[in-house]
Scaffold this motif. Sequence first.
Motif, PDB file in Angstrom:
ATOM      1  N   ILE A  40      23.636   5.229 -20.959  1.00  0.00           N
ATOM      2  CA  ILE A  40      22.829   5.886 -19.795  1.00  0.00           C
ATOM      3  C   ILE A  40      23.054   7.384 -20.083  1.00  0.00           C
ATOM      4  CG2 ILE A  40      22.406   6.223 -17.449  1.00  0.00           C
ATOM      5  CD1 ILE A  40      23.506   3.281 -17.127  1.00  0.00           C
ATOM      6  N   ASP A  44      20.154  10.058 -20.399  1.00  0.00           N
ATOM      7  CA  ASP A  44      20.116  11.131 -19.193  1.00  0.00           C
ATOM      8  C   ASP A  44      21.224  11.995 -19.125  1.00  0.00           C
ATOM      9  OD1 ASP A  44      19.450  12.470 -16.846  1.00  0.00           O
ATOM     10  OD2 ASP A  44      18.499  10.469 -15.988  1.00  0.00           O
ATOM     11  N   LEU A  47      22.408  12.535 -15.262  1.00  0.00           N
ATOM     12  CA  LEU A  47      23.089  11.225 -14.817  1.00  0.00           C
ATOM     13  C   LEU A  47      24.425  11.174 -15.594  1.00  0.00           C
ATOM     14  CD1 LEU A  47      23.153   8.917 -13.043  1.00  0.00           C
ATOM     15  CD2 LEU A  47      21.875   7.551 -14.689  1.00  0.00           C
ATOM     16  N   SER A 103      27.002   8.242  -6.549  1.00  0.00           N
ATOM     17  CA  SER A 103      26.627   8.954  -7.812  1.00  0.00           C
ATOM     18  C   SER A 103      25.460   8.101  -8.340  1.00  0.00           C
ATOM     19  CB  SER A 103      27.659   8.899  -8.652  1.00  0.00           C
ATOM     20  OG  SER A 103      28.588   9.790  -8.492  1.00  0.00           O
ATOM     21  N   LEU A 104      25.707   6.771  -8.260  1.00  0.00           N
ATOM     22  CA  LEU A 104      24.556   5.810  -9.110  1.00  0.00           C
ATOM     23  C   LEU A 104      23.312   5.623  -8.147  1.00  0.00           C
ATOM     24  CD1 LEU A 104      26.845   2.981 -10.586  1.00  0.00           C
ATOM     25  CD2 LEU A 104      25.856   5.148 -11.890  1.00  0.00           C
ATOM     26  N   LEU A 105      23.458   5.218  -6.872  1.00  0.00           N
ATOM     27  CA  LEU A 105      22.457   5.176  -5.968  1.00  0.00           C
ATOM     28  C   LEU A 105      21.663   6.403  -5.681  1.00  0.00           C
ATOM     29  CD1 LEU A 105      23.644   2.510  -3.627  1.00  0.00           C
ATOM     30  CD2 LEU A 105      22.429   1.960  -5.521  1.00  0.00           C
ATOM     31  N   GLN A 107      21.274   9.192  -7.569  1.00  0.00           N
ATOM     32  CA  GLN A 107      20.594   9.558  -8.908  1.00  0.00           C
ATOM     33  C   GLN A 107      19.364   8.263  -9.203  1.00  0.00           C
ATOM     34  OE1 GLN A 107      20.892  12.112 -10.885  1.00  0.00           O
ATOM     35  NE2 GLN A 107      22.436  12.880  -9.584  1.00  0.00           N
ATOM     36  N   LEU A 108      19.643   7.204  -8.954  1.00  0.00           N
ATOM     37  CA  LEU A 108      18.529   6.170  -9.104  1.00  0.00           C
ATOM     38  C   LEU A 108      17.260   6.462  -8.087  1.00  0.00           C
ATOM     39  CD1 LEU A 108      17.592   3.474 -10.212  1.00  0.00           C
ATOM     40  CD2 LEU A 108      18.813   2.247  -8.279  1.00  0.00           C
ATOM     41  N   GLU A 109      17.841   6.658  -6.800  1.00  0.00           N
ATOM     42  CA  GLU A 109      16.693   6.992  -5.957  1.00  0.00           C
ATOM     43  C   GLU A 109      15.858   8.408  -6.660  1.00  0.00           C
ATOM     44  OE1 GLU A 109      15.922   7.776  -1.310  1.00  0.00           O
ATOM     45  OE2 GLU A 109      18.021   7.789  -2.058  1.00  0.00           O
ATOM     46  N   ARG A 111      15.325   9.248  -9.711  1.00  0.00           N
ATOM     47  CA  ARG A 111      14.639   8.842 -10.589  1.00  0.00           C
ATOM     48  C   ARG A 111      13.467   7.852 -10.246  1.00  0.00           C
ATOM     49  NH1 ARG A 111      18.826  11.134 -11.990  1.00  0.00           N
ATOM     50  NH2 ARG A 111      19.149  12.142 -14.114  1.00  0.00           N
ATOM     51  N   LEU A 112      13.757   7.012  -9.181  1.00  0.00           N
ATOM     52  CA  LEU A 112      12.532   6.171  -8.803  1.00  0.00           C
ATOM     53  C   LEU A 112      11.441   6.931  -8.121  1.00  0.00           C
ATOM     54  CD1 LEU A 112      14.487   3.104  -7.273  1.00  0.00           C
ATOM     55  CD2 LEU A 112      13.201   3.228  -9.404  1.00  0.00           C
ATOM     56  N   ARG A 115       9.777   8.850 -10.955  1.00  0.00           N
ATOM     57  CA  ARG A 115       8.733   7.680 -11.576  1.00  0.00           C
ATOM     58  C   ARG A 115       7.657   7.367 -10.894  1.00  0.00           C
ATOM     59  NH1 ARG A 115       9.491   4.130 -15.799  1.00  0.00           N
ATOM     60  NH2 ARG A 115       7.508   3.117 -16.279  1.00  0.00           N
TER      61      ARG A 115
END
Length: 244
Positions: A40, A44, A47, A103-105, A107-109, A111-112, A115
């Motif tokens: 990952i 990125d 990230l 961190s993860l959630l 960054q995921l939000e 990127r979502l 996108r």
Amino acid sequence: RGTGGLARKALLPELRIDLISSLALMEGALRGQNINLAKIGQADPVLKAALQSGGGGFTASTHKVFSVVREEVLGERFSISSDAYFALTTALLDQGYKIIFESLLPQLEIRLQSRLASDRWRLVGLGSLAATVMLLVTYLLAGTALSVRESVRIFQEGARRMAEGDLTVAFVTPGRDELHHAGQDFNAMAQSLRSLLARVKADVDDLRRSADELATNSESIGQASIQQSDAATGMAASVQEMTV
């Protein structure tokens, strides 16, 4: 499991086997997690920085817990209290949840959402392209229908004029389709008919002139015959007078 062993200061055989297998599974899961996090990070960089801020500490804390399990529980030293071991594992779990939720959630939000915005613009572009194609197809179909209707009208008008005896009609159709080629064929046919009629008219004129000449010659011959008959009659009268 380890907490119970530390509290009893004894490790049952079945608990030892269970701890060894669980420790092996968790070490494999940690290695797989670190490999995936590295992939990952390569894909990125943003990230990667977010994960490095907490991921490295989580790995070190996990290895610390693994070492305590091996040395204190499986090694049966039992020098660490069960409360301290529980606090250590609880802190490790809190650190893992912190990495996930901080961190993860997020960054995921991010990127979502990015996108989603990209897909929205892509959908708008595809919709615009589809609408443009539909308008183009509609325009082509309407143009084709109008061209065919105009060509049919030209053929109907030309056929009517030809039926009335007008061979000067010309089938001029727009475009370069089959109807245009058919119009050219009809024009060639009309030209052939005009040429044929012109030749027939010329032959009729020649026959009329020949008939007129023949009638004139016949009249001249008749007058000459009458004159010769009169001359013969006069000669016969003269001869008769001379003989009396």
